[in-house]
Structures are given as structure tokens and as C-alpha cells.
Write a protein that holds these residues in place. Structure first.
Motif, PDB file in Angstrom:
ATOM      1  N   THR A 125      53.515  86.221  -0.350  1.00  0.00           N
ATOM      2  CA  THR A 125      52.150  86.315   0.159  1.00  0.00           C
ATOM      3  C   THR A 125      51.507  84.945   0.255  1.00  0.00           C
ATOM      4  N   ALA A 126      51.825  84.084  -0.701  1.00  0.00           N
ATOM      5  CA  ALA A 126      51.212  82.756  -0.722  1.00  0.00           C
ATOM      6  C   ALA A 126      51.624  81.911   0.464  1.00  0.00           C
ATOM      7  N   VAL A 127      52.883  82.045   0.911  1.00  0.00           N
ATOM      8  CA  VAL A 127      53.337  81.223   2.029  1.00  0.00           C
ATOM      9  C   VAL A 127      52.973  81.850   3.372  1.00  0.00           C
ATOM     10  N   GLY A 128      52.297  82.976   3.344  1.00  0.00           N
ATOM     11  CA  GLY A 128      51.804  83.565   4.596  1.00  0.00           C
ATOM     12  C   GLY A 128      52.880  84.225   5.423  1.00  0.00           C
ATOM     13  N   VAL A 129      53.706  85.053   4.828  1.00  0.00           N
ATOM     14  CA  VAL A 129      54.740  85.768   5.577  1.00  0.00           C
ATOM     15  C   VAL A 129      54.081  86.713   6.573  1.00  0.00           C
ATOM     16  N   VAL A 130      54.609  86.744   7.801  1.00  0.00           N
ATOM     17  CA  VAL A 130      54.060  87.617   8.834  1.00  0.00           C
ATOM     18  C   VAL A 130      54.351  89.070   8.466  1.00  0.00           C
ATOM     19  N   LEU A 172      54.182  82.630  17.128  1.00  0.00           N
ATOM     20  CA  LEU A 172      52.816  83.128  17.256  1.00  0.00           C
ATOM     21  C   LEU A 172      52.285  83.759  15.987  1.00  0.00           C
ATOM     22  N   ARG A 173      53.177  84.019  15.017  1.00  0.00           N
ATOM     23  CA  ARG A 173      52.789  84.595  13.727  1.00  0.00           C
ATOM     24  C   ARG A 173      52.063  85.928  13.888  1.00  0.00           C
ATOM     25  N   LEU A 174      52.533  86.741  14.810  1.00  0.00           N
ATOM     26  CA  LEU A 174      51.904  88.035  15.052  1.00  0.00           C
ATOM     27  C   LEU A 174      52.496  89.091  14.123  1.00  0.00           C
ATOM     28  N   PRO A 175      51.686  90.023  13.637  1.00  0.00           N
ATOM     29  CA  PRO A 175      52.221  91.133  12.834  1.00  0.00           C
ATOM     30  C   PRO A 175      53.231  91.950  13.636  1.00  0.00           C
ATOM     31  N   GLY A 176      54.123  92.623  12.918  1.00  0.00           N
ATOM     32  CA  GLY A 176      55.202  93.344  13.576  1.00  0.00           C
ATOM     33  C   GLY A 176      54.740  94.405  14.553  1.00  0.00           C
ATOM     34  N   ASP A 177      53.732  95.189  14.179  1.00  0.00           N
ATOM     35  CA  ASP A 177      53.264  96.248  15.073  1.00  0.00           C
ATOM     36  C   ASP A 177      52.572  95.695  16.304  1.00  0.00           C
ATOM     37  N   VAL A 178      51.923  94.555  16.172  1.00  0.00           N
ATOM     38  CA  VAL A 178      51.303  93.911  17.337  1.00  0.00           C
ATOM     39  C   VAL A 178      52.388  93.395  18.277  1.00  0.00           C
ATOM     40  N   ARG A 179      53.427  92.793  17.705  1.00  0.00           N
ATOM     41  CA  ARG A 179      54.537  92.315  18.532  1.00  0.00           C
ATOM     42  C   ARG A 179      55.184  93.461  19.293  1.00  0.00           C
TER      43      ARG A 179
END
Length: 201
Positions: free
Chosen positions: A61-66, A126-133
Motif C-alpha cells: 500500500t505504501a508504494v502505491g500498487v495499482v 497510466l496507473r489506472l485501477p483494474g476495473d477502469v482499465r
């Protein structure tokens, strides 16, 4: 160019795939066996493994996993690509304009390969969430269909589809509304005049 009347099948296929994805997500997961491996992990057994898993989660979570996809978009879209390719193959042959087999197969394989590759780009760049992708990949496929059929109606459906799937607060709600939209659009396409053998394959 294809016949825009044939576009009812890709719309309905994507709508059906969304319903299957939602149903698969709503199915209850298997309950862990009492005293089994999962229970020990959850209680911090096996020499503190539970603490280690918690630390890994905090680090991720700290490293900002998509965020990963809640729905199985990649599998669903791959199935839709194969179904639509088969539909157009049969439909074009019945219309008397069979496609070139090698070019058609290569195009289908290219579309299949593009699904995970574009998903990877959306995740890493783009670091988009999976459902958005997944929703955007489906919208891109609808745009390709609209360009092939030269249909402004499909362009409008694509815009509303992308808006619905991205704006709704939960992926499940967005997928359900998007499926209803796609089925409605498929019916509109079918009702736009007499159905021919080429349209229904």
C-alpha cells in the motif's frame, strides 16, 4: 465494410459477458476449513506468518500498487473477441464476401494479444485501477467496431458505456447498468429495418 445491422451481436456478446462477470463475482467463496492453513495464517500462526503477510500488505500500500480488477475483465474480453470474430467470419461468408483466412486469423490473434498488452500499459504507465482499465479496453473495442461499421450510433453507445462503467461508485453496479445499455443498443440495431440472413448469420 461490414453491415451495421450485424453489430447487434458484439453489443449483446459484451453485455452477456458483463453479466457473467458480475455473477461470478457475486458467487460465495468457499469457506476456509476449520483449523486449516488459511485459519492459521489469519491468526498469525506458523511462526508469525500472519504478521509477515500484514507487513507485506502495508508495504504494498505504501508504494502505491495499482488496485487490481474486481471483475475478470481480461478473460471476459478475450471470450468476447473470439465470439465476435467467429460471428463475423460466418456472417461475412453468408453475405458472399468471405474474409481472407490468414489475414482474418492474424487480426483475431492481434486483437487477443492487444487485450493484455494494453491492460499492462494502463497499469504501469497510466496507473489506472483494474476495473477502469477493463472498462476502457471494452470501450476501445466498441470504438473499433464503430469505425468498422461507420456507425455514429455505436460511437454514442461507446461514450455512454465508458461514462457508465467509470462513473458508477462500484464496478458491479457499473457493469450491470452497462450490460443493460448494451442489450438495449443491440435491440435498437435489430429494430432498424428488416433482418437479412447476413445480419443474423
Amino acid at each position: 465494410m461490414g453491415s451495421s445491422r450485424r453489430s447487434w451481436f458484439p453489443l449483446a456478446a459484451l453485455g452477456f459477458a458483463l453479466l457473467v462477470l458480475v455473477a461470478a463475482e457475486l458467487l460465495p467463496e468457499d469457506a476456509p476449513i476449520e483449523g486449516g492453513f488459511v485459519t492459521h495464517l489469519g491468526t498469525g500462526g506458523l511462526g508469525g506468518t500472519g504478521l509477515a503477510v500484514e507487513q507485506l500488505s502495508v508495504t504494498a500500500t505504501a508504494v502505491g500498487v495499482v488496485p487490481s480488477a474486481r471483475l475478470g475483465w481480461l478473460a471476459g474480453l478475450a471470450c468476447v473477441v473470439l465470439a465476435v470474430a467467429g460471428w463475423y467470419w460466418v456472417s461475412l461468408r453468408r453475405a458472399g464476401t468471405p474474409p481472407r483466412p490468414v489475414r482474418f486469423v492474424l487480426g483475431t490473434l492481434g486483437a487477443l494479444a492487444a487485450v493484455p498488452l494494453l491492460d499492462l500499459v494502463g497499469a504501469l504507465e497510466l496507473r489506472l485501477p483494474g476495473d477502469v482499465r477493463g472498462a476502457l479496453l471494452a470501450a476501445l473495442g466498441l470504438l473499433v467496431l464503430a469505425a468498422y461499421e461507420r456507425s455514429w450510433f455505436l460511437v454514442a453507445v461507446t461514450a455512454v458505456f465508458a461514462l457508465v462503467t467509470v462513473v458508477f461508485p462500484t464496478p458491479l453496479a457499473g457493469a450491470l447498468v452497462a450490460a443493460a445499455l448494451l442489450f438495449a443498443a443491440a435491440f435498437v440495431v435489430l429494430l432498424r429495418g428488416p433482418v437479412t440472413a447476413a445480419d443474423t448469420a
